[in-house]
Design an enzyme around this catalytic site. Structure first.
Site, PDB file in Angstrom:
ATOM      1  CE1 TYR A   1      -9.741   0.714   8.575  1.00 63.72           C
ATOM      2  CE2 TYR A   1     -10.497   1.926  10.494  1.00 63.72           C
ATOM      3  CZ  TYR A   1      -9.518   1.650   9.560  1.00 63.72           C
ATOM      4  OH  TYR A   1      -8.322   2.322   9.616  1.00 63.72           O
TER       5      TYR A   1
ATOM      6  CG  ASP B   1      -0.282   0.754  -3.931  1.00 64.92           C
ATOM      7  OD1 ASP B   1      -1.370   0.220  -4.221  1.00 64.92           O
ATOM      8  OD2 ASP B   1      -0.196   1.710  -3.144  1.00 64.92           O
ATOM      9  CB  ILE B   2      -3.194  -2.657  -6.689  1.00 61.04           C
ATOM     10  CG1 ILE B   2      -3.847  -1.488  -5.935  1.00 61.04           C
ATOM     11  CG2 ILE B   2      -3.389  -3.954  -5.939  1.00 61.04           C
ATOM     12  CD1 ILE B   2      -5.366  -1.606  -5.860  1.00 61.04           C
TER      13      ILE B   2
ATOM     14  CE  LYS C   1      -7.121  -0.951  10.429  1.00 59.08           C
ATOM     15  NZ  LYS C   1      -5.880  -1.257   9.703  1.00 59.08           N
TER      16      LYS C   1
ATOM     17  N   GLY D   1      -0.540   4.830  -0.785  1.00 58.62           N
ATOM     18  CA  GLY D   1      -1.693   5.323  -0.046  1.00 58.62           C
ATOM     19  C   GLY D   1      -1.305   6.514   0.823  1.00 58.62           C
TER      20      GLY D   1
ATOM     21  N   GLY E   1       0.842  -1.211   0.000  1.00 60.64           N
ATOM     22  CA  GLY E   1       0.000   0.000   0.000  1.00 60.64           C
ATOM     23  C   GLY E   1       0.865   1.245   0.000  1.00 60.64           C
TER      24      GLY E   1
END
Ligand code: AKB
Length: 311
Positions: free
Chosen positions: A137, A34-35, A141, A11, A8
């Site tokens: 989310y 990352d993508i 987490k 980001g 990531g």
């Protein structure tokens, strides 16, 4: 010397972290993944974290000794697509942990204030307390914190993490979070001299300026393991603020700035389920966490940097 793979990497956190890590450890020792490709002149590999085999191959190819796993969907997006959030947030995490286990790597991943829920004490939320979040989310987490601790106890993987508050930066905007308003308000203060907040007046949440967040990651990863009683994940916070507090801080520099409200019920409900202000004592005691920026210092820097950027 460390050699670090970051997922990531383009980001909100990653795009600044890779440059800070490069300054400290040398750019050749920071492998951005990352993508999508992004703005980085060091080594980059396209990696989708849900593809564990590809992640393993890249980590092995570059002979890294650390993974900083940042790829994840944030709270508001996760609420829109909960199954996809589970697949990316949990699937990506277990893939990254498996790579760390197989290649004996040090491991960092961020948790969040989203790991708390409506039954958590709201003021000075302790390090060890009730964690029954009501968002996908938050479920990710808490599960992530437990999974990282499990990999430490069961397999000896050196996993470490922090519970980040809303992060504020002038470099890369966040996407799909509940605390994003605290970044948007600065952009709009410069562009329009007004902002319409989707979060209600009087809603307090923890916040932090990005430079403090980056320092915290590096400090925790460099900390002597013998000093760590906790691992996944440490409460850290710098600022507890509501929308009107941001407005007052901005008005010191832009007196004509005005704040209005048009509340988004989905993000408001998420915000209402999170603490007002978390307690960072364990992080201070175990690895010396200390934030440099309070609300006013951050506001001054944000407005100066954004004014130059948006010119
Ligand atoms: C979000 O709002 O989803 C994030 C967070 C606090 O984890 N910024």
């Amino acid at each position: 010397m460390k050699r670090i793979l970051v997922t990531g990497a383009f980001g909100q956190i990653g795009s600044e972290l890779i440059n800070k890590l490069s300054d400290i450890y040398g750019q050749d020792n920071v492998i951005a993944t990352d993508i999508k490709s992004g703005n980085y002149s060091g080594p980059f590999e396209k990696v989708d974290v849900t593809d564990g085999k590809r992640l393993y191959e890249v980590a092995k190819q570059y002979k890294v000794d650390t993974i900083m796993h940042l790829a994840a969907l944030l709270s508001a997006t996760a609420e829109k697509m909960p199954k996809r959030a589970w697949d990316i947030n949990m699937g990506g995490l277990i893939n990254a942990l498996e790579v760390a286990k197989e290649l004996d790597l040090q491991f960092f991943t961020p948790s969040s204030i989203g790991a708390f829920g409506p039954t958590t004490p709201k003021e000075h939320t302790p390090q060890d307390t009730i964690q029954r979040p009501t968002t996908m989310y938050g479920v990710n987490k808490v599960s992530g914190e437990l999974l990282c601790d499990y990999y430490y106890y069961r397999f000896g993987v050196d996993t470490r993490g922090v519970r980040f508050p809303g992060l504020i930066s002038y470099v890369t905007p966040p996407g799909g979070g509940t605390t994003d308003y605290a970044v948007e308000i600065y952009y709009e203060a410069i562009k329009q001299k007004s902002y319409t907040s989707y979060i209600k007046e009087g809603t307090y949440m923890d916040m932090m300026y990005m430079p403090d967040a980056l320092t915290a990651i590096i400090q925790l990863m460099e900390a002597n393991p013998d000093q760590l009683k906790h691992r996944n994940a440490f409460n850290i916070s710098a600022i507890s603020a509501a929308p009107e507090d941001f407005a007052k801080a901005i008005q010191v520099y832009i007196p004509e700035f005005t704040l209005e409200y048009d509340v988004d019920p989905v993000r408001q409900q998420i915000a209402d389920s999170w603490p007002n202000c978390i307690d960072s004592t364990a992080a201070q005691e175990e690895w010396g966490f200390k934030a440099q920026y309070d609300l006013q210092a951050m506001t001054k820097d944000m407005l100066e940097k954004l004014a130059a950027k948006l010119k």
